[in-house]
Design a protein around this motif. Structure first.
Motif, PDB file in Angstrom:
ATOM      1  N   MET A  99       0.821  -1.204   0.000  1.00 44.47           N
ATOM      2  CA  MET A  99       0.000   0.000   0.000  1.00 44.47           C
ATOM      3  C   MET A  99       0.858   1.257   0.000  1.00 44.47           C
ATOM      4  SD  MET A  99      -3.016  -0.998  -0.321  1.00 44.47           S
ATOM      5  CE  MET A  99      -3.774   0.593  -0.087  1.00 44.47           C
ATOM      6  N   VAL A 102       1.986   1.630  -3.531  1.00 45.52           N
ATOM      7  CA  VAL A 102       0.903   2.160  -4.367  1.00 45.52           C
ATOM      8  C   VAL A 102       0.746   3.662  -4.159  1.00 45.52           C
ATOM      9  CG1 VAL A 102      -1.595   2.090  -4.764  1.00 45.52           C
ATOM     10  CG2 VAL A 102      -0.322  -0.032  -4.499  1.00 45.52           C
ATOM     11  N   TYR A 106       1.204   6.381  -7.050  1.00 42.42           N
ATOM     12  CA  TYR A 106       0.089   7.287  -7.360  1.00 42.42           C
ATOM     13  C   TYR A 106       0.513   8.743  -7.206  1.00 42.42           C
ATOM     14  CZ  TYR A 106      -4.148   9.973  -6.690  1.00 42.42           C
ATOM     15  OH  TYR A 106      -5.111  10.948  -6.773  1.00 42.42           O
ATOM     16  N   SER A 146       1.703  -4.995 -10.959  1.00 42.20           N
ATOM     17  CA  SER A 146       0.350  -4.840 -10.402  1.00 42.20           C
ATOM     18  C   SER A 146       0.214  -3.550  -9.597  1.00 42.20           C
ATOM     19  CB  SER A 146       0.009  -6.048  -9.535  1.00 42.20           C
ATOM     20  OG  SER A 146       0.943  -6.174  -8.454  1.00 42.20           O
ATOM     21  N   VAL A 147       1.258  -3.211  -8.881  1.00 46.23           N
ATOM     22  CA  VAL A 147       1.227  -1.960  -8.114  1.00 46.23           C
ATOM     23  C   VAL A 147       1.158  -0.763  -9.059  1.00 46.23           C
ATOM     24  CG1 VAL A 147       2.538  -0.519  -6.516  1.00 46.23           C
ATOM     25  CG2 VAL A 147       2.433  -2.974  -6.150  1.00 46.23           C
ATOM     26  N   GLU A 149      -0.068  -0.749 -12.047  1.00 49.61           N
ATOM     27  CA  GLU A 149      -1.383  -0.731 -12.689  1.00 49.61           C
ATOM     28  C   GLU A 149      -2.436  -0.111 -11.781  1.00 49.61           C
ATOM     29  OE1 GLU A 149      -4.554  -3.872 -14.730  1.00 49.61           O
ATOM     30  OE2 GLU A 149      -2.635  -4.563 -13.900  1.00 49.61           O
ATOM     31  N   VAL A 150      -2.419  -0.495 -10.507  1.00 52.17           N
ATOM     32  CA  VAL A 150      -3.382   0.097  -9.564  1.00 52.17           C
ATOM     33  C   VAL A 150      -3.161   1.597  -9.441  1.00 52.17           C
ATOM     34  CG1 VAL A 150      -4.106   0.127  -7.160  1.00 52.17           C
ATOM     35  CG2 VAL A 150      -3.681  -2.053  -8.293  1.00 52.17           C
ATOM     36  N   ALA A 151      -1.904   2.022  -9.346  1.00 48.61           N
ATOM     37  CA  ALA A 151      -1.608   3.456  -9.236  1.00 48.61           C
ATOM     38  C   ALA A 151      -2.036   4.212 -10.491  1.00 48.61           C
ATOM     39  CB  ALA A 151      -0.113   3.659  -8.976  1.00 48.61           C
ATOM     40  N   GLN A 153      -4.528   3.367 -12.589  1.00 46.07           N
ATOM     41  CA  GLN A 153      -5.982   3.458 -12.573  1.00 46.07           C
ATOM     42  C   GLN A 153      -6.468   4.521 -11.599  1.00 46.07           C
ATOM     43  OE1 GLN A 153      -7.278  -0.518 -11.720  1.00 46.07           O
ATOM     44  NE2 GLN A 153      -6.786  -1.305 -13.780  1.00 46.07           N
ATOM     45  N   MET A 154      -5.857   4.573 -10.429  1.00 46.58           N
ATOM     46  CA  MET A 154      -6.231   5.610  -9.463  1.00 46.58           C
ATOM     47  C   MET A 154      -5.929   7.003 -10.010  1.00 46.58           C
ATOM     48  SD  MET A 154      -4.811   3.806  -5.975  1.00 46.58           S
ATOM     49  CE  MET A 154      -5.063   5.302  -5.025  1.00 46.58           C
TER      50      MET A 154
END
Length: 294
Positions: A99, A102, A106, A146-147, A149-151, A153-154
């Motif tokens: 987290m 991420v 972000y 994956s980290v 990608e999540v960042a 998208q956010m």
């Protein structure tokens, strides 16, 4: 039970990986240093006679030493990749570390979005552009895909927020506030100057009003004093010479002051004598003779 065994196995694996990492590093560096020292003649080479079947023994110590040294030295180049894999495994096992990663990714993507780096309109292209940016970022090379990608998208979800609070808009707002602050300071300066002038004029007006009141009071007092003493100073006649037959005159006869017909001055006489005297000035003040009053 299974959870405790799994935790124990992960701990043993963690320790053995670190021990193997240190052993390979120490072996490679040590053998390399020893081979260099042997080549310089500082230490002897390894002595190891080898024999294959019926052949005569040969001295293969130098070759064996150099081969083991080369193998250990080559294994050292696998240590960085192994270190990255161990870091990824550690991050998978500890969720709060993921987290934090991420949030770091972000933050970098949102900062770039505020600067206007991303221009793709569609969602798919925007997310792909952001993932490529994060993958090439120098501070985020140790993060897993994956980290990133999540960042990404956010960051795409907060794209509108980044456009509203972009660096250009924030700079304009700051300049506007600075200008407003300067205007307020200038207005306060002018307001203080106006207050000073108003206070000065009010004090001046109060002082003048007080001086006028004092002057009027003094003038009124002076008029009262003059009304008291002016008739005695202006209208009082000088005593006339007394003749021998003045005793026979009636002391109760009032005397009057009248202006001489020729303008030579004021003359006194009985009140009944003013009928045919040719008086030009009609201002006749009846006064009782001071001597008769005595």
């Amino acid at each position: 039970m299974n959870t405790s065994l799994r935790a124990t196995g992960q701990l043993v694996q963690y320790l053995m990986q670190r021990i193997a990492f240190l052993m390979v590093l120490t072996l490679g560096l040590g053998l390399s240093a020893y081979a260099v020292a042997a080549a310089l003649g500082l230490v002897p080479w390894l002595v190891m006679p080898l024999q294959f079947g019926d052949t005569a023994p040969i001295e293969a110590g130098m070759a064996v030493q150099l081969g083991i040294t080369a193998l250990a030295f080559c294994l050292m180049f696998f240590l960085p990749a192994n270190a990255r894999m161990m870091a990824l495994e550690t991050s998978h096992r500890r969720f709060h570390m993921g987290m934090r990663d991420v949030a770091r990714a972000y933050s970098a993507a949102h900062r770039a979005d505020r600067e206007g780096v991303f221009t793709m309109p569609s969602e798919f292209d925007s997310v792909r552009e952001r993932i490529a940016f994060l993958r090439d970022h120098p501070d985020l090379g140790d993060l897993e895909p994956s980290v990133l990608e999540v960042a990404a998208q956010m960051s795409h979800v907060s794209q509108e927020l980044a456009q509203v609070y972009s660096d250009r808009n924030v700079a304009r707002a700051r300049d506007f506030l600075i200008a407003r602050q300067q205007e307020v300071e200038d207005f306060n300066i002018r307001l203080e100057e106006a207050k000073r002038v108003a206070n000065e004029m009010h004090s001046w007006h109060t002082r003048l009003s007080l001086e006028e009141d004092v002057a009027e009071a003094q003038l009124a007092r002076l008029c009262e004093v003059l009304e008291t003493i002016l008739p005695e100073l202006t209208l009082a006649p000088e005593p006339a010479p007394v003749h021998a037959d003045a005793d026979a005159q009636d002391l109760s006869t009032p005397l009057v002051l009248r202006n001489d017909a020729h303008g030579s001055g004021w003359v006194g006489g009985p009140a009944h004598a003013g009928a045919g005297a040719g008086i030009e000035d009609q201002r006749i003040v009846a006064m009782v003779s001071r001597r008769a009053a005595e």
